[in-house]
Scaffold this active site. Structure first.
Site, mmCIF file in Angstrom:
data_model
loop_
_atom_site.group_PDB
_atom_site.id
_atom_site.type_symbol
_atom_site.label_atom_id
_atom_site.label_comp_id
_atom_site.label_asym_id
_atom_site.label_seq_id
_atom_site.Cartn_x
_atom_site.Cartn_y
_atom_site.Cartn_z
ATOM 1 N N SER A 108 89.798 14.953 -9.947
ATOM 2 C CA SER A 108 90.194 14.893 -8.528
ATOM 3 C C SER A 108 91.646 15.322 -8.357
ATOM 4 C CB SER A 108 90.055 13.466 -8.002
ATOM 5 O OG SER A 108 88.768 12.980 -8.241
ATOM 6 N N GLN A 139 94.047 18.094 -6.456
ATOM 7 C CA GLN A 139 95.138 17.754 -5.536
ATOM 8 C C GLN A 139 96.388 18.581 -5.845
ATOM 9 O OE1 GLN A 139 95.742 16.255 -2.841
ATOM 10 N NE2 GLN A 139 94.228 14.654 -2.506
ATOM 11 N N SER A 192 100.580 3.242 -0.744
ATOM 12 C CA SER A 192 99.151 3.174 -1.040
ATOM 13 C C SER A 192 98.392 3.428 0.254
ATOM 14 C CB SER A 192 98.800 1.808 -1.610
ATOM 15 O OG SER A 192 97.527 1.868 -2.222
ATOM 16 N N GLU A 224 92.115 13.787 0.223
ATOM 17 C CA GLU A 224 91.344 13.351 -0.937
ATOM 18 C C GLU A 224 89.888 12.984 -0.642
ATOM 19 O OE1 GLU A 224 92.258 13.073 -4.100
ATOM 20 O OE2 GLU A 224 90.936 11.578 -4.969
ATOM 21 N N LYS A 228 85.531 17.477 -7.360
ATOM 22 C CA LYS A 228 85.954 16.198 -6.789
ATOM 23 C C LYS A 228 84.703 15.427 -6.367
ATOM 24 C CE LYS A 228 87.706 12.904 -4.196
ATOM 25 N NZ LYS A 228 86.863 11.949 -3.462
ATOM 26 N N HIS A 282 85.337 4.143 2.843
ATOM 27 C CA HIS A 282 86.808 4.102 2.935
ATOM 28 C C HIS A 282 87.370 2.967 3.777
ATOM 29 C CE1 HIS A 282 90.674 5.870 2.064
ATOM 30 N NE2 HIS A 282 91.014 5.536 3.295
ATOM 31 N N ASP A 317 83.989 12.447 -8.813
ATOM 32 C CA ASP A 317 84.677 11.204 -8.438
ATOM 33 C C ASP A 317 83.749 10.320 -7.595
ATOM 34 O OD1 ASP A 317 86.087 9.671 -6.374
ATOM 35 O OD2 ASP A 317 87.942 10.665 -6.886
ATOM 36 N N ASN A 318 83.242 10.871 -6.490
ATOM 37 C CA ASN A 318 82.417 10.069 -5.584
ATOM 38 C C ASN A 318 81.170 9.558 -6.304
ATOM 39 O OD1 ASN A 318 84.268 11.659 -4.202
ATOM 40 N ND2 ASN A 318 83.049 11.766 -2.344
ATOM 41 N N ASP A 323 94.914 10.242 1.550
ATOM 42 C CA ASP A 323 93.590 9.736 1.147
ATOM 43 C C ASP A 323 93.084 8.862 2.283
ATOM 44 O OD1 ASP A 323 91.399 8.397 0.132
ATOM 45 O OD2 ASP A 323 92.266 8.086 -1.853
ATOM 46 N N SER A 375 94.693 -1.956 -2.911
ATOM 47 C CA SER A 375 94.380 -1.073 -4.045
ATOM 48 C C SER A 375 95.536 -0.851 -5.013
ATOM 49 C CB SER A 375 93.882 0.274 -3.525
ATOM 50 O OG SER A 375 94.917 0.928 -2.819
ATOM 51 N N HIS A 400 95.972 5.390 -2.996
ATOM 52 C CA HIS A 400 95.904 4.189 -3.843
ATOM 53 C C HIS A 400 96.887 4.235 -5.018
ATOM 54 C CE1 HIS A 400 92.179 3.523 -1.677
ATOM 55 N NE2 HIS A 400 91.715 4.689 -2.083
ATOM 56 N N HIS A 420 88.478 4.100 -10.032
ATOM 57 C CA HIS A 420 87.761 4.950 -10.994
ATOM 58 C C HIS A 420 88.543 5.102 -12.300
ATOM 59 C CE1 HIS A 420 85.246 5.772 -7.718
ATOM 60 N NE2 HIS A 420 85.607 6.993 -7.401
ATOM 61 N N ASN A 444 88.396 16.954 -1.079
ATOM 62 C CA ASN A 444 87.166 16.197 -1.331
ATOM 63 C C ASN A 444 85.991 17.105 -1.662
ATOM 64 O OD1 ASN A 444 85.540 13.607 -1.164
ATOM 65 N ND2 ASN A 444 84.465 14.882 0.329
ATOM 66 N N CYS A 472 82.147 6.216 -8.821
ATOM 67 C CA CYS A 472 81.554 4.998 -8.245
ATOM 68 C C CYS A 472 80.474 4.421 -9.161
ATOM 69 C CB CYS A 472 80.992 5.286 -6.851
ATOM 70 S SG CYS A 472 82.305 5.623 -5.644
HETATM 71 P P1 NAI Z 1 78.491 11.385 2.222
HETATM 72 O O1 NAI Z 1 78.651 11.953 3.576
HETATM 73 O O2 NAI Z 1 78.096 12.245 1.080
HETATM 74 O O3 NAI Z 1 77.473 10.154 2.255
HETATM 75 C C1 NAI Z 1 77.389 9.195 3.249
HETATM 76 C C2 NAI Z 1 75.906 8.983 3.529
HETATM 77 O O4 NAI Z 1 75.730 7.875 4.420
HETATM 78 C C3 NAI Z 1 75.252 10.193 4.202
HETATM 79 O O5 NAI Z 1 74.145 10.633 3.448
HETATM 80 C C4 NAI Z 1 74.830 9.666 5.576
HETATM 81 O O6 NAI Z 1 73.632 10.260 6.034
HETATM 82 C C5 NAI Z 1 74.671 8.182 5.301
HETATM 83 N N1 NAI Z 1 74.780 7.340 6.491
HETATM 84 C C6 NAI Z 1 75.589 7.487 7.575
HETATM 85 N N2 NAI Z 1 75.384 6.489 8.448
HETATM 86 C C7 NAI Z 1 74.454 5.669 7.909
HETATM 87 C C8 NAI Z 1 73.836 4.461 8.324
HETATM 88 N N3 NAI Z 1 74.130 3.898 9.503
HETATM 89 N N4 NAI Z 1 72.921 3.894 7.508
HETATM 90 C C9 NAI Z 1 72.581 4.461 6.326
HETATM 91 N N5 NAI Z 1 73.139 5.614 5.884
HETATM 92 C C10 NAI Z 1 74.059 6.197 6.658
HETATM 93 O O7 NAI Z 1 79.893 10.679 1.902
HETATM 94 P P2 NAI Z 1 80.392 10.163 0.460
HETATM 95 O O8 NAI Z 1 81.186 11.237 -0.183
HETATM 96 O O9 NAI Z 1 79.253 9.549 -0.230
HETATM 97 O O10 NAI Z 1 81.445 9.064 0.913
HETATM 98 C C11 NAI Z 1 81.046 7.842 1.541
HETATM 99 C C12 NAI Z 1 82.287 7.005 1.827
HETATM 100 O O11 NAI Z 1 82.898 6.615 0.595
HETATM 101 C C13 NAI Z 1 83.384 7.726 2.593
HETATM 102 O O12 NAI Z 1 84.003 6.804 3.462
HETATM 103 C C14 NAI Z 1 84.351 8.153 1.516
HETATM 104 O O13 NAI Z 1 85.637 8.369 2.023
HETATM 105 C C15 NAI Z 1 84.276 6.981 0.584
HETATM 106 N N6 NAI Z 1 84.643 7.208 -0.826
HETATM 107 C C16 NAI Z 1 85.006 6.092 -1.528
HETATM 108 C C17 NAI Z 1 85.331 6.187 -2.856
HETATM 109 C C18 NAI Z 1 85.743 4.980 -3.604
HETATM 110 O O14 NAI Z 1 86.288 5.096 -4.691
HETATM 111 N N7 NAI Z 1 85.512 3.800 -3.112
HETATM 112 C C19 NAI Z 1 85.311 7.470 -3.572
HETATM 113 C C20 NAI Z 1 84.852 8.569 -2.760
HETATM 114 C C21 NAI Z 1 84.533 8.432 -1.441
#
Ligand code: NAI
Length: 469
Positions: A400, A404, A78, A194, A224, A339, A228-229, A133, A83, A55, A392, A219, A233
């Protein structure tokens, strides 16, 4: 493609504003500033070509500046069509920290053009190091190799518009040079990834024996994902929804799908603003955690008649389906902070549902479904915090991105095996340490007798690798 192009950004007149915002973020990014002062003279990344697919925000501009100050030769795109902050891209282009190809509101075709531009130097060579990322730069290379090994791969039936665009790019590359990606791969020392989704892809490739170069999972550094997560968020979700809709959260019912690190931050954020939060989960441990935090754990189906806002945070696929969207309350707001945009079945909405789209403003669309009810989709189902707000805050991104840079230094200084690595805990603790002073934290120093008693060294690491924080 003209690989000599120095940049393609939306508007160079935004560069001054971008530079001012970069300057403003310095105090909030103590980790990166410390790395510059520690390694700026020595330039340990001198001679290394880095491709970034991440991003293109002000915070990322500071990451790029850091890599530049450490000596790297950088090209950047990006990792999401919405983003980019155009003033950040302009500031990078103007200062010459990197060749940058990124603007807010790219088409998918343009997105993959940018990714390829970031991966290719004017002499046709590729990077030595990649900052990824979500794994798109890594994916393009892996698909490219697959296509060169078996050209019938290029005729594979694409499941999405996104895949069609990747294939188009690969076909063009193949037409010009049937060994292009094979020439690029040997020089790649590794990638640092990332986010959760990208890391998931890397472990899958490793398991299938398809990984082509070493990878560092940034990650899962504690500094991180647990910051960050979660805390990122916690601030940027509300920012995205509010800038998009101006809706009052207090009293609303919000359904957060997924209670991992991101979901935990989202749920807390919405509750903090006075919303009643419902959580959905598939993992009993996370479901129990949510329940014990006081959230009601339900299924999406249960939430349909109740929720005013749906947020997906799972990294999974079709968590909100067409059927779900058809049965939501009128004018329910639907957004994704995971993502990729397929967490919400956007393909159903766009091409199968016979719904009508009305743009309220960029990245905010009202879709009227055949029955007459409407739903509001933010950022076309892509990351709401980066599409509708600015992602963020700098401070958390400093954590984060310090990881990196540390990962890039590891890859540059060691020849690693083709595996997925995580960073040592000692470095994780160091990243945290660099961020304490800004918050006025006074750390207690362990005494030797205490260190002996709990069996750790006075200067760490303080926890075993299996500790979960
Ligand atoms: P995580 O693996 O810690 O959490 C995801 C959760 O979703 C897990 O607990 C899992 O059991 C649950 N899950 C999976 N399928 C499901 C379903 N069908 N219904 C309900 N729950 C379900 O992953 P994390 O770190 O929380 O990341 C989640 C997503 O966010 C990833 O795609 C990651 O890349 C993205 N992300 C986005 C950020 C942003 O700034 N927008 C920052 C960091 C991560």
């Amino acid at each position: 493609l003209d690989y000599n192009l120095a940049y393609k950004v939306a508007d160079m007149s935004l560069a001054e504003f971008g530079k001012k915002e970069m300057q403003l973020s310095e105090r909030e990014m103590p980790g990166l500033m410390e790395l510059i002062s520690r390694y700026g003279k020595e330039k340990p990344l001198k001679g290394f070509k880095i491709t970034g697919s991440l991003h293109m925000t002000i915070q990322t501009a500071m990451l790029i500046k850091t890599l530049y100050e450490l000596g790297a030769d950088i090209r950047w795109a990006s990792c999401n069509i919405f983003s980019t902050q155009d003033h950040a891209a302009a500031a990078i282009a103007e200062q010459g920290y990197a060749k940058v190809f990124a603007w807010k509101g790219e088409t998918l075709e343009e997105y993959w053009w940018c990714t390829e531009m970031a991966l290719t130097w004017p002499d046709g060579s590729g990077p030595n190091l990649i900052v990824d990322d979500g794994g798109d730069a890594t994916l393009l290379i892996h698909y490219g190799i697959q296509a060169e090994n078996d050209p019938s791969f290029l005729d594979k039936k694409c499941g999405s518009k996104e895949e069609e665009c990747i294939m188009e790019r690969l076909k063009l590359a193949y037409k010009n040079d049937t060994k292009r990606w094979h020439k690029i791969v040997p020089a790649i020392r590794g990638v640092s990834e990332e986010t959760t989704t990208g890391v998931h892809r890397l472990y899958q490739m490793e398991k299938e024996g398809k990984l082509l170069f070493p990878a560092i999972n940034v990650n899962d550094a504690v500094t991180k994902s647990k910051f960050d997560n979660l805390y990122g968020c916690r601030e940027s979700l509300a920012d995205g929804i509010k800038r998009a809709t101006d809706i009052m959260m207090a009293g609303k019912v919000v359904c957060v799908c997924g209670y991992g690190d991101v979901g935990k931050g989202c749920a807390q954020s919405m509750r903090g603003l006075g919303a009643r939060v419902l959580v959905t989960e598939i993992d009993p441990i996370c479901a129990l955690q949510a329940a014990m935090e006081g959230y009601e754990v339900v299924t999406v189906e249960d939430a349909l008649p109740l929720a005013d806002i749906f947020v997906t945070a799972t990294g999974n696929y079709h968590v909100i389906t067409g059927e779900h969207m058809s049965n939501m309350k009128d004018e329910a707001i639907v957004c994704n902070i995971g993502h990729f945009d397929n967490e919400i079945d956007m393909a159903w909405l766009e091409s199968k549902s016979n719904s009508k789209k009305m743009q309220i403003k960029p990245q905010v669309d009202k879709w009227t479904l055949p029955g007459g009810k409407s739903i509001i989709i933010l950022a076309e189902g892509r990351l709401v915090n980066l599409g509708c707000a600015t992602g963020h805050p700098s401070f958390v991104m400093s954590n984060s991105f310090t990881n990196q840079v540390v990962a890039q230094l590891e890859l540059a200084s060691k020849k690693l095996e083709t595996k997925v690595y995580t960073l040592p805990k000692k470095l994780d603790e160091e990243v945290a340490r660099l961020h304490l002073a800004r918050l006025g934290v006074k750390l207690t120093t362990l005494r030797q007798d205490q260190a002996d008693y709990i069996g750790v060294a006075v200067d760490g690491p303080y926890k075993p690798d299996h500790y979960r924080y």
